[in-house]
Design an enzyme around this catalytic site. Sequence first.
Site, PDB file in Angstrom:
ATOM      1  N   ASN A  11       0.642  -1.044  -0.284  1.00 54.56           N
ATOM      2  CA  ASN A  11      -0.288  -0.292  -0.227  1.00 54.56           C
ATOM      3  C   ASN A  11       1.178   0.934  -0.269  1.00 54.56           C
ATOM      4  O   ASN A  11       1.680   1.597   0.967  1.00 54.56           O
ATOM      5  CB  ASN A  11      -0.957   0.184   1.793  1.00 54.56           C
ATOM      6  CG  ASN A  11      -1.595   1.860   1.727  1.00 54.56           C
ATOM      7  OD1 ASN A  11      -1.881   2.007   0.661  1.00 54.56           O
ATOM      8  ND2 ASN A  11      -2.771   1.567   2.246  1.00 54.56           N
ATOM      9  N   LYS A  13       0.595   3.971  -0.557  1.00 51.11           N
ATOM     10  CA  LYS A  13      -0.631   5.465  -0.097  1.00 51.11           C
ATOM     11  C   LYS A  13       0.093   6.330  -1.349  1.00 51.11           C
ATOM     12  O   LYS A  13      -0.328   5.843  -2.238  1.00 51.11           O
ATOM     13  CB  LYS A  13       0.003   5.715   1.608  1.00 51.11           C
ATOM     14  CG  LYS A  13      -0.161   4.174   2.596  1.00 51.11           C
ATOM     15  CD  LYS A  13      -0.605   4.706   4.701  1.00 51.11           C
ATOM     16  CE  LYS A  13      -0.287   3.269   4.951  1.00 51.11           C
ATOM     17  NZ  LYS A  13      -0.289   3.754   6.027  1.00 51.11           N
ATOM     18  N   GLY A 174       1.757   2.777  10.596  1.00 49.07           N
ATOM     19  CA  GLY A 174       3.051   3.315  11.320  1.00 49.07           C
ATOM     20  C   GLY A 174       3.776   3.923  12.704  1.00 49.07           C
ATOM     21  O   GLY A 174       4.434   4.818  12.312  1.00 49.07           O
TER      22      GLY A 174
HETATM   23  P1  PGA Z   1       2.039   0.492   8.125  1.00 49.69           P
HETATM   24  O1  PGA Z   1       1.001   0.867   7.064  1.00 49.69           O
HETATM   25  O2  PGA Z   1       2.571  -0.994   7.492  1.00 49.69           O
HETATM   26  O3  PGA Z   1       2.867   1.103   7.442  1.00 49.69           O
HETATM   27  O4  PGA Z   1       1.526   0.228   9.254  1.00 49.69           O
HETATM   28  C1  PGA Z   1      -0.151  -0.618   6.281  1.00 49.69           C
HETATM   29  C2  PGA Z   1      -1.293  -0.259   6.017  1.00 49.69           C
HETATM   30  O5  PGA Z   1      -1.912   1.487   6.240  1.00 49.69           O
HETATM   31  O6  PGA Z   1      -1.484  -0.010   5.271  1.00 49.69           O
END
Ligand code: PGA
Length: 246
Positions: A11, A13, A174
């Site tokens: 992902n 983002k 995160g």
């Molecule tokens: P992260 O995000 O691995 O950076 O914690 C996961 C997500 O939001 O799908």
Amino acid sequence: MTNKYMYFVANWKMFGDLRSLNSLDKVIKFSKNYKKNKLKIVYCPPNTLIRPLSRRLKKTKIEVGAQNCHHSYDYGAHTGQVNSTMLKNVGAKYVILGHSENRQLGETDNLINLKIKSAIKSGLKIIFCIGETLKERRQKKTNQILKRQIEKGLKSINNRSKIIIAYEPVWSIGTGVIPKEADLNKTISFIKSRFIKKYPKILYGGSVNTNNVSILKKIPNIDGFLIGGASQIPKKFIDIIQKTIN
Ligand code: PGA
């Protein structure tokens, strides 16, 4: 692990531009050496990169997904929005829906339900995110929240074969913090019992990295991971995959 293969969903983002696609050569090279029946890699970049990425990945085993879509299957006057058919047209095979970052912006269970229905109609596979906040966890409401998100999100959807659940505790996204092994085990089993016994694909998401994946992969019912931050660095992403499947 309940299925024959593990999912690794990246992902991205709101990160990445055309230049970032060059960094994927490492992952493409790596992907040539694994058997398709062992793992599935899905990249979910921002919408602007779906077309170029799917072109670049055309002759590989890596698939492409989107991170959200509008709830209307029909085209319409929705400025700034993109629907599931448009995503399919540019090469997406998956769409992430119900991500907590979008729930925090106001997406309700009902809206997510409409999005899932539209995505099914377009022939996309859905990565349906659920998860409790820190406050809800402290109030011991985790199961209650997950039950509500699943029941409302999947309301009137009988054929759930295209749906993969991603359990992402909001407090873990995160932050570098992951649930305790025993807690995660219990939660995953709970989700499985509430969802569907026939197609029980469940991913875990939230701070998955090269250090903690060896612990996470031990959870028996996990079918893979939804990976945010670490998926943007090809070396880390490959490391996570290797540590999981080896
Ligand atoms: P992260 O995000 O691995 O950076 O914690 C996961 C997500 O939001 O799908």
